[in-house]
Write a protein that holds these residues in place. Structure first.
Motif, short mmCIF file in Angstrom:
data_model
loop_
_atom_site.label_atom_id
_atom_site.label_comp_id
_atom_site.label_asym_id
_atom_site.label_seq_id
_atom_site.Cartn_x
_atom_site.Cartn_y
_atom_site.Cartn_z
N VAL A 163 -4.84 34.95 27.62
CA VAL A 163 -5.20 33.75 28.49
C VAL A 163 -3.86 33.60 29.83
CG1 VAL A 163 -4.55 31.19 28.21
CG2 VAL A 163 -5.45 32.53 27.10
N THR A 164 -2.98 34.12 29.41
CA THR A 164 -1.39 34.36 30.68
C THR A 164 -1.16 36.19 30.46
OG1 THR A 164 0.09 34.12 28.96
CG2 THR A 164 -1.23 31.91 30.83
N GLU A 167 -0.38 42.83 31.78
CA GLU A 167 0.46 43.59 30.96
C GLU A 167 -0.90 44.63 31.22
OE1 GLU A 167 2.11 42.30 27.71
OE2 GLU A 167 3.22 41.25 28.68
N PHE A 246 -1.22 32.61 44.80
CA PHE A 246 -0.64 31.52 44.28
C PHE A 246 -1.53 31.20 43.56
CE2 PHE A 246 0.46 26.88 43.95
CZ PHE A 246 1.60 27.48 43.43
N VAL A 247 -2.18 30.81 44.02
CA VAL A 247 -2.62 29.55 43.32
C VAL A 247 -3.43 30.53 41.53
CG1 VAL A 247 -5.53 28.59 42.41
CG2 VAL A 247 -4.07 28.13 44.23
N ASN A 250 -0.56 31.03 39.41
CA ASN A 250 0.19 30.05 38.34
C ASN A 250 -0.35 29.86 37.38
OD1 ASN A 250 1.79 27.42 38.60
ND2 ASN A 250 -0.12 26.81 39.64
N ILE A 251 -1.95 29.38 37.72
CA ILE A 251 -2.74 29.85 36.45
C ILE A 251 -2.16 30.81 35.25
CG2 ILE A 251 -5.13 28.99 35.39
CD1 ILE A 251 -5.61 27.90 37.80
N PHE A 252 -2.50 31.78 35.66
CA PHE A 252 -2.41 33.33 34.67
C PHE A 252 -1.02 33.74 34.74
CE2 PHE A 252 -6.77 32.99 35.97
CZ PHE A 252 -7.71 32.64 35.55
N ALA A 253 -0.18 32.64 34.59
CA ALA A 253 0.99 33.02 34.73
C ALA A 253 0.97 34.28 35.22
CB ALA A 253 1.99 32.98 33.08
N PRO A 255 3.53 37.51 37.56
CA PRO A 255 4.84 37.29 37.70
C PRO A 255 4.84 38.43 39.46
CG PRO A 255 4.73 39.31 36.31
CD PRO A 255 3.21 38.48 36.51
N GLN A 259 3.45 33.14 44.51
CA GLN A 259 4.21 32.53 43.23
C GLN A 259 4.75 31.55 44.24
OE1 GLN A 259 6.53 32.88 40.09
NE2 GLN A 259 6.11 34.57 40.11
N ASP C 380 10.97 36.80 36.17
CA ASP C 380 9.82 36.36 36.96
C ASP C 380 8.42 36.51 35.87
OD1 ASP C 380 10.75 34.75 39.20
OD2 ASP C 380 10.19 37.11 39.74
N SER C 412 -1.71 26.28 30.75
CA SER C 412 -1.53 27.66 30.55
C SER C 412 -0.60 27.80 29.51
CB SER C 412 -1.22 28.90 32.26
OG SER C 412 -1.73 28.35 33.30
N GLU C 416 -2.10 29.31 26.20
CA GLU C 416 -1.67 30.85 25.19
C GLU C 416 -1.03 30.28 23.68
OE1 GLU C 416 -0.91 33.82 27.39
OE2 GLU C 416 -0.57 34.26 25.68
#
Lengths: 309, 305, 537
Positions: A163-164, A167, A246-247, A250-253, A255, A259, C380, C412, C416
């Motif tokens: 989800v986020t 890696e 950006f979008v 932000n949604i998928f965190a 890094p 952002q 981050d 989100s 998660e």
């Protein structure tokens, strides 16, 4: 040619200088201050903070100081992330945005060219419509909707992808897809138009008349020539896709650097705003520059010499 | 070599009148374009969809007995029903009314942003291309600078600098938006200016203004119309993005973008809050894009058949 | 036959016409003689939503027109501090466990008194309360002050925030409270394992205890550092680096006795000198720490910060390695909980000098003395905390690893959690339904904040007390909490939230409500009176 490149280079420096100046002015007109915290700070403390970052000086002095530092390649320290320099933020975060952008771009490029060719070859027939509708759907739904929906349905409901985070390869699939959809449509339509243009040229008609098989006509003469104008918009697209992260980040965190585009402005992080603007401008200017030169090399009809009237 | 018999040939004579006859019906450029557009069913459907959306934007809000900002705490998050056709939002406001009020805002922003792009782009590109030389050099240098600006940072900066609202949105979006159009127009003008009819007009002493407006613009109008059908959805999209990051129109007004970004947060439990505005955005984008493609095909004389 | 052109022109013309025709939106006619007021809000979704709710209530109940002025979060704070606003919804969270953290905000010219409230009677009560070492007397004085504050309607209370969260049922012993660190995993454990993951939301902007100001950093510092005391499950002070402490009878002299087995993560002992060094550093005008004011209870602290006293005058002294003597300017019975706050964390001078400017910039550019140490700080992206084997109370710490992810978007984060990536996550009011359907039990806690309308008393219109009363009384708090917030927040009919202690129990419960919720009748009367007084007839 050498002279042309030299001149273009000087122009690029000038462009960056103007952009830096304009951004500096706009940014300082912006309401808010970087050290305004959730709890109000006593006046004397704020004065101390501002003195520490040189914000107590008048704007023109700060401008001169900033420009001098810039010439030495020093982008300064972030005013919000207290211990990080703007340079290190860009250096650490940009590779991730770039990786996300390139994945999205490759997906868009492959799928987009494919759809565009299908559409052009079948001009006016069902497949033209089908591929164009597929392409256009991509550009019809804002990325925050696509991203949010994919995250919930593919990530949470179907559990197909994480989800986020950022890696493994699995982490990159949905974000790249969500980011690439818009570009896919641009690619597909550009390719279609360009391909139609080429297929109407006399040499194609000649090739057909010679009895060359259809596939060979399309491949050998069509695509090769049609792809050129598409390549030229790659420059702005690369830049666009890296700023457009950006979008999705932000949604998928994720890094990445995207952002910071919004947060730096929202937090009045002056040095970071300047650093990001200059960095992205540099990418844009360089891309436009490269494209112009490439164009000259690829297309012999264009000469890179100054026109004399 | 004598297999061909003579009686197989007969003279048809030479009719002067006949040779001048035009076999194809006489059509102006626009008539021809329209004829070809009409043959493109998808484009025509898109055109009707857009007209339908515009009509609904005008009359939609009056079809229900609610105003766009009327809150009803007993009706928060109601699904679509016969009272609230599109359901209600997080403050109990009727979404049917809000979606059509939002349509007005979004279409207005799209239309005016595109209009400014086109007008400024045409004038700028026209002057630059026509006069060439030093003027062109300086004007294109400015365009290069604008091209190098990271659009998003500047738009966000401007949005924060100015009062939130529709006008601000339109200005922020047009500030760099016209650059693409200017480049396009310049390219076209450069091509046109060495063509015979322009040279003829020049020789006859026509003023540059007259040449640009009377001879050049009509020739690039087609491209500009296509450009406009692409710019409108682009602006609607940008507005949606800005709404998502919290910058946008003045509350409690609605736009499709603000409705959709509110909706995406509720998609699991209250899908109607997303579905209606999202479908409107997509339908409009889709229609403009397909219509734009159709127009491009129709307005391109090379594809005439 | 020019139908094509016509149709396109028609299309464009309709859009144009529609644009022109509908630029002015229909407004319901209102009879209010008040000019349009402006409510300032930041551009977050929730803030904008609340502002619209109030706008709707004022319009409906009183016919008052209110415009929403939305701007960035920073600018909202800035404009509030500069007095460039009319009405703003503001919130205040406690720094320490005493009603004084709320009450001393509104003294005349106080640094946090953004509305410009000035009432000598109020000032006197607060000064008396501050000078008194007797708890019951202090509480009585503060209760009187609060009554005056609300009678004058300097601020218009709205609600006390309570938050919802869900967790992995296997996670036990986490503590949620009004102070950092929240959540506190000191006593936490997890079935079949020893590692948990939670969401810290964003990158900690500054991990330097003496300069940081944000909740994320304080959260992490609360786990990796330890002050003289730390907060127990009930929010009371328990021994930390100090094994015990004494207070003089006048409440001004505090002596902390440090344990002799406390160590930094590099093996050096934690001494009283580390505290003296850190505290004086926080007050150093050169450092320009934003939270310096929290040390102002210490004698000469404020004077040193303002350059009116020297560093040696500051009332903190390490008598020897294990004894720290603190002289206060005023008796502060809550000082033992105050020293648990992040700014009071120790710092080893020698280590600090060795890393210099790089201090707290990376995980390995700090040394820790808390139950956990930070081993990974992936900017981050995430932080990883590992149990500190050298911590004096390490036997009681059950978790080996705490991972903190940085997911900004609330949806989100919930997603998660639902896929098992988080063990605990906050739930927004409108996410409740979904969470319940997924079968999780909703848990609640008070985050200690009080939310209120801040009125600009220097504004022409809002200077009128009756107008402020009309605005405050006409809000339907019950409906706001139930329908808009949809969480467990409580209606606010006073300023100090229920979690603050009073004489024996809760200050709020002891004092009671100070006015009536949704009192339209009075609100209308006040409005009429106010309009009359302003001469707007």
């Amino acid at each position: 040619m050498g002279r042309y490149i030299g001149k273009r280079f000087l122009h690029s420096i000038f462009t960056l200088f103007i952009i830096a100046t304009v951004t500096f002015i706009l940014m300082n007109l912006m309401p808010g201050k970087p050290f305004t915290g959730e709890k109000p700070i006593p006046e004397e403390i704020r004065k101390n903070m501002e003195a520490k970052y040189g914000l107590d000086k008048p704007i023109h002095e700060r401008y001169v100081i900033y420009m001098k530092n810039l010439l030495r390649g020093d982008l300064g320290m972030s005013m919000v992330h207290k211990h990080r320099s703007v340079g290190s933020i860009i250096k650490e975060r940009f590779p991730i945005s770039a990786s996300l952008g390139l994945r999205a771009l490759s997906f868009a490029l492959i799928a987009g060219l494919f759809l565009g060719i299908i559409a052009a070859v079948n001009h006016g027939k069902t497949w033209d419509y089908v591929s164009m509708i597929i392409a256009v759907i991509g550009v019809s739904v804002p990325s925050f909707i696509i991203g949010g929906l994919l995250q919930y349905f593919v990530g949470v409901k179907l559990r197909l992808f994480p989800v986020t985070g950022w890696e493994s390869f699995k982490h990159t699939v949905i974000p790249s897809f969500a980011l690439g959809l818009g570009t896919l449509a641009v690619m597909a339509r550009m390719m279609r138009t360009s391909m139609l243009d080429v297929l109407n040229q006399d040499y194609i008609k000649t090739a057909k008349a010679k009895g060359l098989p259809r596939r060979a006509v399309v491949w050998r003469h069509g695509i090769r020539n049609a792809i050129l104008p598409v390549v030229t918009i790659l420059g702005p697209l690369v830049a666009g896709i890296t700023t457009g992260t950006f979008v999705v980040e932000n949604i998928f965190a994720i890094p990445g650097l995207g952002q910071f585009l919004v947060s730096s402005v929202n937090q009045n992080d002056y040095t970071l705003i300047m650093g990001l603007t200059l960095f992205y401008s540099l990418i844009l200017v360089t891309m436009n520059f490269i494209v112009d030169i490439l164009y000259g090399i690829v297309d012999p009809r264009i000469t890179l010499v100054e026109r004399k009237e | 070599m004598s297999a061909i018999e003579l009686e197989k040939f007969k003279p048809i004579g030479m009719d002067i009148e006949d040779s001048e006859r035009i076999t194809r019906p006489s059509l102006t450029y626009w008539q021809d374009a329209w004829r070809r557009l009409k043959m493109n069913k998808l484009a025509m459907v898109s055109l009707y969809v857009l007209i339908g959306i515009v009509i609904m934007a005008i009359i939609g809000p009056y079809l229900r007995p609610y105003t766009f900002d009327e809150q009803d705490y007993m009706e928060i998050f109601s699904p679509p029903s016969k009272d609230h056709w599109f359901g209600t939002d997080d403050l109990g406001r009727d979404l049917f009314v809000r979606v059509w009020m939002g349509a007005r805002v979004s279409l207005r922003i799209g239309f005016f942003a595109a209009l400014i792009d086109i007008v400024v782009g045409m004038i700028y590109g026209g002057i630059s291309g026509y006069f060439g030389g030093r003027t062109d050099d300086i004007m294109m240098r400015i365009v290069d600078i604008l091209y190098g600006i990271p659009y998003m940072i500047i738009v966000i900066l401007l949005m924060i600098l100015m009062e939130p609202g529709e006008l601000t949105l339109i200005i922020a979006m047009s500030i760099t938006g016209w650059v693409g159009t200017a480049r396009l127009v310049r390219g076209q003008v450069l091509q046109l200016k060495n063509q015979e009819f322009v040279l003829a007009a020049k020789t006859l002493g026509a003023s540059p203004w007259r040449i640009i407006t009377k001879h050049m613009f009509p020739n690039i109008l087609g491209i500009m119309i296509v450009q406009m059908t692409m710019d409108i959805p682009g602006a609607i999209f940008s507005e949606a993005f800005l709404s998502y990051i919290g910058l946008g129109i003045k509350l409690p007004n609605a736009s499709w973008g603000s409705l959709a970004s509110d909706g995406i947060k509720q998609v699991v439990e209250r899908p109607w809050m997303l579905i209606f505005p999202a479908v409107m955005i997509s339908l409009t984008m889709l229609s403009f894009n397909i219509l734009g493609d159709g127009l491009r095909d129709a307005l391109d004389p090379k594809l005439r058949n | 036959m020019k139908r094509g052109k016509k149709l396109i022109t028609l299309l464009l013309a309709t859009v144009l016409l529609a644009s022109v025709a509908f630029t002015g939106c229909s407004d319901k006619g209102s009879a209010s003689k008040l000019p349009t007021l402006k409510i300032l809000t930041d551009d977050s979704d929730t803030a904008k939503r609340y502002a619209q709710a109030f706008q709707g209530m004022w319009q409906k109940e009183l016919g008052i027109k209110v415009e929403i002025d939305s701007t960035t979060f920073k600018d909202r704070l800035q404009r509030t501090q500069e007095g460039d606003f009319q009405i703003v919804m503001a919130g205040w969270g406690p720094d320490y466990n005493d009603p004084m953290t709320f009450m001393d905000m509104w003294v005349t010219d106080g640094p946090f008194n953004e509305g410009g409230y000035a009432n000598p009677e109020y000032d006197e009560l607060i000064a008396k309360a501050k000078a008194s070492p007797d708890n019951d007397e202090r509480m009585d004085l503060m209760a009187q002050a609060e009554k005056i504050l609300i009678e004058d309607m300097a601020i218009g209370p709205i609600y006390f925030r309570y938050r919802d969260y869900i967790k992995n049922p296997k996670l036990q012993g986490e503590v949620r409270r009004a102070f950092a660190p929240d959540p506190d995993f000191y006593w936490a454990s997890i079935e079949d394992g020893d590692s948990i993951t939670f969401n810290i939301g964003t990158e900690p902007p500054d991990m330097d205890p003496q300069t940081t100001t944000d909740t994320v950093s304080f959260q992490l510092l609360g786990h990796t550092f330890e002050g003289l005391t730390r907060l127990d499950q009930e929010g009371k002070a328990m021994p930390g680096m100090a094994k015990d402490w004494e207070v003089s009878d006048d409440g001004l002299e505090w002596t902390f006795n440090l344990r002799d087995d406390a160590k930094w993560s590099d093996g050096k002992p934690v001494t009283a000198h580390d505290f003296e060094y850190a505290w004086k550093r926080a007050l150093d005008p050169e450092l320009a720490s934003q939270y310096a004011y929290i040390l102002y209870y210490i004698e000469n602290a404020e004077e040193y910060y303002n350059g009116e006293a020297s560093v040696d005058d500051v009332g903190v002294e390490a008598v020897d390695d294990t004894t720290l003597k603190v002289r206060l300017a005023l008796p502060a019975p809550f000082f033992d909980t105050l020293v648990a706050f992040g700014t009071f964390m120790p710092l080893n001078e020698e280590y600090h000098k060795s890393v210099g400017d790089k201090y707290a910039s990376e995980a390995d550019k700090m040394i820790y003395n808390g139950p956990f140490v930070m081993t990974t700080w992936d900017h981050d992206s995430k932080v990883v905390l590992k149990k500190n084997p050298d911590y004096w109370n390490a036997d009681e710490i059950k978790l080996e690893t705490i991972e903190g992810l940085m997911i900004k978007d609330a949806n989100s984060a919930l997603n998660e959690f639902l896929t098992g990536g988080l063990d605990i996550v906050g739930v927004r009011g409108d996410q409740k339904e979904q969470v319940k359907k997924e079968g999780y039990e909703l848990l609640h806690y008070a985050d200690g904040s009080s939310w209120y309308f801040l009125f600009n008393l220097e504004d022409e219109i809002l200077a009128n007390e009756n107008i402020r009363k009309a605005l405050t009384y006409s809000i339907n708090r019950q409906a706001f909490v139930e329908k808009i917030l949809q969480d467990d927040s409580k209606v606010g009919l006073g300023f100090v939230p229920p979690v603050m202690p009073g004489k024996s129990g809760s200050f709020r419960e002891e004092v009671g409500d100070l006015f009536q919720d949704y009192d339209i009748k009075t609100a209308k009367k006040c409005l009429e009176k106010g309009i009359e007084e302003l001469g707007l007839e």
